[in-house]
Design a protein around this motif. Sequence first.
Motif, PDB file in Angstrom:
ATOM      1  N   LYS A 124     -98.238 -66.670  32.641  1.00 20.33           N
ATOM      2  CA  LYS A 124     -98.079 -66.414  34.081  1.00 20.33           C
ATOM      3  C   LYS A 124     -99.308 -66.794  34.910  1.00 20.33           C
ATOM      4  O   LYS A 124     -99.188 -67.204  36.060  1.00 20.33           O
ATOM      5  CB  LYS A 124     -97.772 -64.930  34.310  1.00 20.33           C
ATOM      6  N   GLY A 125    -100.481 -66.581  34.326  1.00 26.21           N
ATOM      7  CA  GLY A 125    -101.708 -66.871  35.070  1.00 26.21           C
ATOM      8  C   GLY A 125    -102.658 -65.683  35.075  1.00 26.21           C
ATOM      9  O   GLY A 125    -102.273 -64.534  34.809  1.00 26.21           O
ATOM     10  N   GLY A 126    -103.919 -65.964  35.395  1.00 25.10           N
ATOM     11  CA  GLY A 126    -104.953 -64.947  35.316  1.00 25.10           C
ATOM     12  C   GLY A 126    -104.731 -63.744  36.208  1.00 25.10           C
ATOM     13  O   GLY A 126    -105.172 -62.627  35.885  1.00 25.10           O
ATOM     14  N   GLN A 127    -104.017 -63.945  37.338  1.00 25.69           N
ATOM     15  CA  GLN A 127    -103.795 -62.822  38.245  1.00 25.69           C
ATOM     16  C   GLN A 127    -102.883 -61.762  37.653  1.00 25.69           C
ATOM     17  O   GLN A 127    -102.774 -60.660  38.181  1.00 25.69           O
ATOM     18  CB  GLN A 127    -103.235 -63.309  39.589  1.00 25.69           C
ATOM     19  N   TYR A 128    -102.211 -62.080  36.527  1.00 28.01           N
ATOM     20  CA  TYR A 128    -101.307 -61.114  35.896  1.00 28.01           C
ATOM     21  C   TYR A 128    -101.972 -60.360  34.731  1.00 28.01           C
ATOM     22  O   TYR A 128    -101.327 -59.560  34.070  1.00 28.01           O
ATOM     23  CB  TYR A 128    -100.049 -61.823  35.392  1.00 28.01           C
ATOM     24  N   VAL A 129    -103.238 -60.659  34.489  1.00 28.17           N
ATOM     25  CA  VAL A 129    -103.957 -59.952  33.412  1.00 28.17           C
ATOM     26  C   VAL A 129    -104.437 -58.599  33.938  1.00 28.17           C
ATOM     27  O   VAL A 129    -105.074 -58.511  34.993  1.00 28.17           O
ATOM     28  CB  VAL A 129    -105.153 -60.784  32.912  1.00 28.17           C
ATOM     29  N   SER A 130    -104.138 -57.552  33.191  1.00 28.91           N
ATOM     30  CA  SER A 130    -104.482 -56.194  33.609  1.00 28.91           C
ATOM     31  C   SER A 130    -106.000 -55.984  33.662  1.00 28.91           C
ATOM     32  O   SER A 130    -106.730 -56.438  32.774  1.00 28.91           O
ATOM     33  CB  SER A 130    -103.871 -55.186  32.631  1.00 28.91           C
ATOM     34  N   ALA A 131    -106.436 -55.267  34.690  1.00 28.02           N
ATOM     35  CA  ALA A 131    -107.857 -54.913  34.765  1.00 28.02           C
ATOM     36  C   ALA A 131    -108.269 -54.034  33.589  1.00 28.02           C
ATOM     37  O   ALA A 131    -109.438 -54.009  33.195  1.00 28.02           O
ATOM     38  CB  ALA A 131    -108.131 -54.185  36.081  1.00 28.02           C
ATOM     39  N   TYR A 132    -107.290 -53.327  32.998  1.00 28.82           N
ATOM     40  CA  TYR A 132    -107.608 -52.447  31.869  1.00 28.82           C
ATOM     41  C   TYR A 132    -107.987 -53.226  30.604  1.00 28.82           C
ATOM     42  O   TYR A 132    -108.505 -52.651  29.653  1.00 28.82           O
ATOM     43  CB  TYR A 132    -106.426 -51.529  31.579  1.00 28.82           C
ATOM     44  N   GLN A 133    -107.702 -54.550  30.608  1.00 29.02           N
ATOM     45  CA  GLN A 133    -108.112 -55.363  29.467  1.00 29.02           C
ATOM     46  C   GLN A 133    -109.624 -55.293  29.266  1.00 29.02           C
ATOM     47  O   GLN A 133    -110.125 -55.459  28.163  1.00 29.02           O
ATOM     48  CB  GLN A 133    -107.684 -56.823  29.687  1.00 29.02           C
ATOM     49  N   SER A 134    -110.362 -55.002  30.328  1.00 29.68           N
ATOM     50  CA  SER A 134    -111.825 -54.976  30.239  1.00 29.68           C
ATOM     51  C   SER A 134    -112.327 -53.974  29.207  1.00 29.68           C
ATOM     52  O   SER A 134    -113.406 -54.142  28.644  1.00 29.68           O
ATOM     53  CB  SER A 134    -112.430 -54.659  31.611  1.00 29.68           C
ATOM     54  N   PHE A 135    -111.543 -52.922  28.948  1.00 35.34           N
ATOM     55  CA  PHE A 135    -111.995 -51.946  27.934  1.00 35.34           C
ATOM     56  C   PHE A 135    -110.924 -51.601  26.899  1.00 35.34           C
ATOM     57  O   PHE A 135    -111.244 -51.100  25.823  1.00 35.34           O
ATOM     58  CB  PHE A 135    -112.481 -50.643  28.600  1.00 35.34           C
ATOM     59  N   ALA A 136    -109.644 -51.866  27.195  1.00 32.18           N
ATOM     60  CA  ALA A 136    -108.584 -51.394  26.294  1.00 32.18           C
ATOM     61  C   ALA A 136    -108.584 -52.110  24.951  1.00 32.18           C
ATOM     62  O   ALA A 136    -108.009 -51.607  23.989  1.00 32.18           O
ATOM     63  CB  ALA A 136    -107.221 -51.555  26.969  1.00 32.18           C
ATOM     64  N   TRP A 137    -109.199 -53.297  24.871  1.00 32.84           N
ATOM     65  CA  TRP A 137    -109.235 -54.018  23.599  1.00 32.84           C
ATOM     66  C   TRP A 137    -110.409 -53.570  22.724  1.00 32.84           C
ATOM     67  O   TRP A 137    -110.456 -53.866  21.538  1.00 32.84           O
ATOM     68  CB  TRP A 137    -109.426 -55.518  23.852  1.00 32.84           C
ATOM     69  N   PHE A 138    -111.363 -52.851  23.318  1.00 32.82           N
ATOM     70  CA  PHE A 138    -112.677 -52.677  22.720  1.00 32.82           C
ATOM     71  C   PHE A 138    -112.641 -51.639  21.594  1.00 32.82           C
ATOM     72  O   PHE A 138    -111.830 -50.721  21.584  1.00 32.82           O
ATOM     73  CB  PHE A 138    -113.663 -52.244  23.812  1.00 32.82           C
TER      74      PHE A 138
END
Length: 417
Positions: A124-138
Amino acid sequence: MSARALVTGLGIVAPTGLGIEDYWSATLAGRSAIGRVTHFDPTPYPSRLAGQVSGFDAAEHLPSRLLPQTDRMTRLALVGADWAFEDAGVVPADLPTYDIGVITASHSGGFEFGQNELRALWSKGGQYVSAYQSFAWFYAVNSGQISIRSGLRGPSSVVVSDQAGGLDAVAQARRQIRKGTSMVISGAVDASICPWGWVAQMAGGRLSTSDDPERAYLPFDDRAAGHVPGEGGALLVVEDAGHAKRRAAPRVYGEIAGHASTVDPRPGSDRAPTLQNAIQLALADADMVADDIGVVFADAAGLPDLDRAEAEAITKVFGPRGVPVTAPKTTTGRLYSGAAPLDLAAAFLSMRDQVVPPTAASTPARSYEIDLVTGAPRPAELRSALVLARGHGGFNSAMVVRGADHAALRPVGKDIP
């Protein structure tokens, strides 16, 4: 003077049962949860079996605002932490916020969350990436989310040493108790049964390719040919003995009595593995000898060379068939960092009920001189147990635990070596 670290609460989220008694009854019955992967279609992959947690609906346990910022791993961990506090009779909000810490282990972090966001990025594109990805993968996401949800401001960290990390995290909790923290919730939950997590696990070369749930994970068996992965684990409330006494904790499962960790020499160095050293150092840390141990919960890799190394280490410390050995993880699959905390829970329940759970499916090879408990639970007089865990890359961890009666009889504040 060293504070004693007691375990006063358990929160279990396992493929074989949600909650203490469901898990324990399945474990004693040797009831397996290993089956074909249902979280995604495993047909194109050479490994297609896993131990999956069933009957878990996060929306029944967690507020809706948490669901978009977490994946299955963190949701299971949050619920496991809630259950551990409830079992311990603790409402975190009723205690000073700096009195409780959280220390977990992680094998791979939030793989499922990362996979979903990568799919959104490329489709879809970068605008559809969740802001929570910043920590939810960690790797530290479970420690962070548990601390935020329960308002915990004590020592917080994450340990990453593959499957050995589950014991190393609890050992770190014990260190914090000795430094003056009243309570730490510790342990681990892993869940990466998704395509991205699956190929990462396959890259390690240790997954079984059998499609028969009864034959896919057979540690210490002549037919051993890899392990079946699983999801889940356990959270433990580790508490200062004096604090537990002052608040009249409703139950004490036992004591974290000793721990040691080692790292094996690099492959090809001609030097021996160091699991035996870890066992002996953990016994010394507990001020105990081999004869004091009533049961060993094995790491049980399910690969001939690793099974042989573990069997030899146990035999050198305890003698040929000198102590009952069990691996109930054959019913759940290997849960990575969640495996050892679940084994700790099983060890405490074994001492509570004076019984050794069986190793399902395996038939012990004659070449291994260990007393592997198979077939049915074995009644035993258990005052202490040893739990072993090994991680990819040569991590070894050994933890000695004492049962509740023995722990409760010792005077609070007694020096621990």
